[in-house]
Write a protein that holds these residues in place. Structure first.
Motif, short mmCIF file in Angstrom:
data_model
loop_
_atom_site.label_atom_id
_atom_site.label_comp_id
_atom_site.label_asym_id
_atom_site.label_seq_id
_atom_site.Cartn_x
_atom_site.Cartn_y
_atom_site.Cartn_z
N GLU A 118 2.86 4.50 -4.03
CA GLU A 118 1.75 3.57 -4.21
C GLU A 118 0.66 4.21 -5.09
O GLU A 118 0.10 3.56 -5.97
CB GLU A 118 1.20 3.18 -2.82
CG GLU A 118 -0.10 2.38 -2.82
CD GLU A 118 0.11 0.90 -3.12
OE1 GLU A 118 1.20 0.38 -2.84
OE2 GLU A 118 -0.83 0.27 -3.65
N ARG A 119 0.41 5.51 -4.88
CA ARG A 119 -0.61 6.19 -5.68
C ARG A 119 -0.23 6.29 -7.15
O ARG A 119 -1.08 6.45 -8.01
CB ARG A 119 -0.86 7.61 -5.11
CG ARG A 119 -1.96 7.61 -4.08
CD ARG A 119 -2.16 9.00 -3.50
NE ARG A 119 -1.89 8.96 -2.07
CZ ARG A 119 -1.22 9.86 -1.37
NH1 ARG A 119 -0.72 10.93 -1.97
NH2 ARG A 119 -1.05 9.70 -0.08
N GLU A 120 1.07 6.23 -7.44
CA GLU A 120 1.53 6.27 -8.84
C GLU A 120 1.80 4.86 -9.36
O GLU A 120 2.54 4.68 -10.32
CB GLU A 120 2.79 7.13 -8.97
CG GLU A 120 2.63 8.56 -8.49
CD GLU A 120 1.60 9.35 -9.30
OE1 GLU A 120 1.48 9.12 -10.52
OE2 GLU A 120 0.90 10.18 -8.69
N ARG A 121 1.28 3.87 -8.71
CA ARG A 121 1.44 2.46 -9.08
C ARG A 121 2.87 1.95 -8.92
O ARG A 121 3.28 1.00 -9.57
CB ARG A 121 0.98 2.20 -10.52
CG ARG A 121 -0.52 2.38 -10.68
CD ARG A 121 -0.86 2.45 -12.15
NE ARG A 121 -1.09 1.14 -12.72
CZ ARG A 121 -1.28 0.94 -14.02
NH1 ARG A 121 -1.22 1.94 -14.86
NH2 ARG A 121 -1.53 -0.26 -14.48
N VAL A 122 3.65 2.59 -8.08
CA VAL A 122 4.98 2.07 -7.75
C VAL A 122 4.79 1.29 -6.45
O VAL A 122 4.76 1.85 -5.36
CB VAL A 122 6.02 3.21 -7.57
CG1 VAL A 122 7.40 2.63 -7.27
CG2 VAL A 122 6.05 4.09 -8.80
N LEU B 244 0.16 -8.99 -5.62
CA LEU B 244 1.07 -8.32 -6.55
C LEU B 244 1.26 -9.11 -7.84
O LEU B 244 2.14 -8.83 -8.62
CB LEU B 244 2.42 -8.06 -5.87
CG LEU B 244 2.36 -7.06 -4.72
CD1 LEU B 244 3.69 -7.01 -3.99
CD2 LEU B 244 1.99 -5.67 -5.22
N GLU B 245 0.41 -10.09 -8.06
CA GLU B 245 0.49 -10.81 -9.31
C GLU B 245 -0.08 -9.95 -10.43
O GLU B 245 -0.76 -8.97 -10.17
CB GLU B 245 -0.27 -12.14 -9.20
CG GLU B 245 0.56 -13.17 -8.47
CD GLU B 245 -0.24 -14.37 -8.04
OE1 GLU B 245 -1.36 -14.53 -8.54
OE2 GLU B 245 0.26 -15.13 -7.20
N GLY B 246 0.20 -10.31 -11.66
CA GLY B 246 -0.34 -9.52 -12.76
C GLY B 246 0.64 -8.50 -13.29
O GLY B 246 0.56 -8.09 -14.43
N ARG B 247 1.58 -8.10 -12.46
CA ARG B 247 2.66 -7.20 -12.90
C ARG B 247 2.16 -5.87 -13.43
O ARG B 247 2.81 -5.26 -14.28
CB ARG B 247 3.54 -7.88 -13.95
CG ARG B 247 4.03 -9.28 -13.59
CD ARG B 247 4.91 -9.26 -12.36
NE ARG B 247 5.55 -10.55 -12.14
CZ ARG B 247 5.33 -11.32 -11.08
NH1 ARG B 247 4.47 -10.96 -10.14
NH2 ARG B 247 5.98 -12.46 -10.95
N ASP B 248 0.99 -5.46 -12.94
CA ASP B 248 0.40 -4.25 -13.46
C ASP B 248 0.75 -3.03 -12.61
O ASP B 248 -0.10 -2.24 -12.26
CB ASP B 248 -1.14 -4.43 -13.48
CG ASP B 248 -1.69 -4.15 -14.86
OD1 ASP B 248 -0.88 -3.88 -15.75
OD2 ASP B 248 -2.93 -4.18 -15.00
N TYR B 249 2.00 -2.95 -12.28
CA TYR B 249 2.48 -1.86 -11.42
C TYR B 249 3.99 -1.77 -11.60
O TYR B 249 4.61 -2.63 -12.23
CB TYR B 249 2.13 -2.19 -9.95
CG TYR B 249 2.61 -3.55 -9.55
CD1 TYR B 249 1.81 -4.67 -9.73
CD2 TYR B 249 3.91 -3.73 -9.06
CE1 TYR B 249 2.27 -5.93 -9.42
CE2 TYR B 249 4.37 -5.00 -8.75
CZ TYR B 249 3.55 -6.09 -8.93
OH TYR B 249 4.02 -7.33 -8.64
N TYR B 250 4.57 -0.71 -11.04
CA TYR B 250 6.01 -0.49 -11.18
C TYR B 250 6.77 -0.95 -9.93
O TYR B 250 6.21 -1.04 -8.84
CB TYR B 250 6.30 1.00 -11.35
CG TYR B 250 5.77 1.60 -12.61
CD1 TYR B 250 6.43 1.42 -13.82
CD2 TYR B 250 4.62 2.38 -12.60
CE1 TYR B 250 5.96 1.99 -14.98
CE2 TYR B 250 4.13 2.96 -13.76
CZ TYR B 250 4.81 2.76 -14.95
OH TYR B 250 4.34 3.33 -16.10
N ILE B 251 8.07 -1.18 -10.13
CA ILE B 251 8.97 -1.43 -9.00
C ILE B 251 10.11 -0.43 -9.09
O ILE B 251 10.70 -0.25 -10.16
CB ILE B 251 9.54 -2.87 -9.05
CG1 ILE B 251 8.41 -3.90 -8.94
CG2 ILE B 251 10.58 -3.07 -7.95
CD1 ILE B 251 8.87 -5.35 -9.02
#
Ligand SMILES: [Zn+2]
Length: 266
Positions: free
Chosen positions: A38-42, A9-16
């Motif tokens: 997960e499919r929507e990058r959350v 989960l490094e890189g921060r290229d996704y949502y929380i």
């Protein structure tokens, strides 16, 4: 220390999604909601305990899904049920793996399902617990800005988030002074939310986080329907438009902020 391996989960290229109630979703299973997100990058979901039973469930869910974390709290609506004995139970639960915050707690003078007195007592007990366990606080504030500020200030709360932000410039200044984060829900996407969009423009990006508060507050064009973590990108887009920055910048910075506050990598 958290048992989860978050090295991917490094890189921060996704949502929380920093505020979800997976236990309250009715039209899907929690598993479906997590997979669709997960499919929507959350990729990380913070499942919020709003009463003791929900907090138990939040811990169990965090144990079954690698990217779901939990908080332990009693919502102001249920403040009347929080006894000292229940606080003891919370203290034990807070030590479970993947519990990263205390809350949601706070004050809700709009509905007053518990008396203001009961709400303030429950709020203070949970602040004390967060302080003792060195955990951040998830704060709910509805029509109670003055008392929220008074208590957070006198209790010297410096680590936490004001969730579902609905306040004014004075509250933004207050959060900046105290070092508190602010999280934004889907109501920023509503057609009549010009005032909120104007406020968000004034909140520095480095204290902002995103949340769905699902199953409540589904963003436009799903307003009125059940809400899910997968809608976070719609909220990110509205924040990006309000602030005149890219969606990618909102994604990376809000994810970084959530990591700093909740320490998922701890
Ligand atoms: Zn909530």
């Amino acid at each position: 220390m958290l048992s989860q391996d978050v090295s991917d989960l490094e890189g921060r290229d996704y949502y929380i999604d920093t505020h979800a109630h997976l236990d309250m979703i009715k039209e899907k299973t929690p598993q479906e909601a997590v997979q669709e997100a997960e499919r929507e990058r959350v990729r990380i979901i913070l499942n919020i305990g709003a009463h003791l039973e929900a907090s138990h469930q939040a811990v169990e869910m965090a144990q079954s899904f690698p990217n779901v974390f939990a908080t332990m709290g009693v919502h102001p609506h249920d403040a009347r049920f929080l006894t000292r004995k229940a606080v003891e139970e919370m203290r034990k639960l807070c030590k479970s793996p993947k519990v990263v915050a205390v809350g949601e707690t706070g004050l809700d003078y709009f509905r007053n399902l518990s008396t203001p007195e009961e709400q303030r007592q429950a709020f203070i007990w949970q602040i004390e617990l967060a302080r003792e366990l060195e955990l951040p606080l998830v704060v709910h504030d509805r029509d109670a800005h003055k008392d929220i500020k008074g208590i957070l200030k006198s209790e010297e709360v410096k680590r936490g988030v004001l969730h579902c932000f609905s306040a004014d410039e004075a509250m933004i200044d207050f959060c900046l002074e105290q070092g508190l984060h602010i999280s934004i829900t889907g109501n920023i996407t509503f057609k009549n939310a010009q005032r909120l969009r104007g406020m968000v423009k004034k909140i520095p990006l480095d204290i902002l986080m995103l949340e769905t508060d699902c199953p409540f507050l589904a963003p436009h064009p799903f307003r009125g329907q059940e809400n899910y973590p997968k809608y976070i990108p719609l909220i990110a887009r509205a924040v990006a438009e309000a602030k005149g920055v890219s969606e990618d910048e909102v994604m990376r910075q809000t994810t970084e902020n959530a990591f700093q506050l909740f320490g998922f990598t701890a």
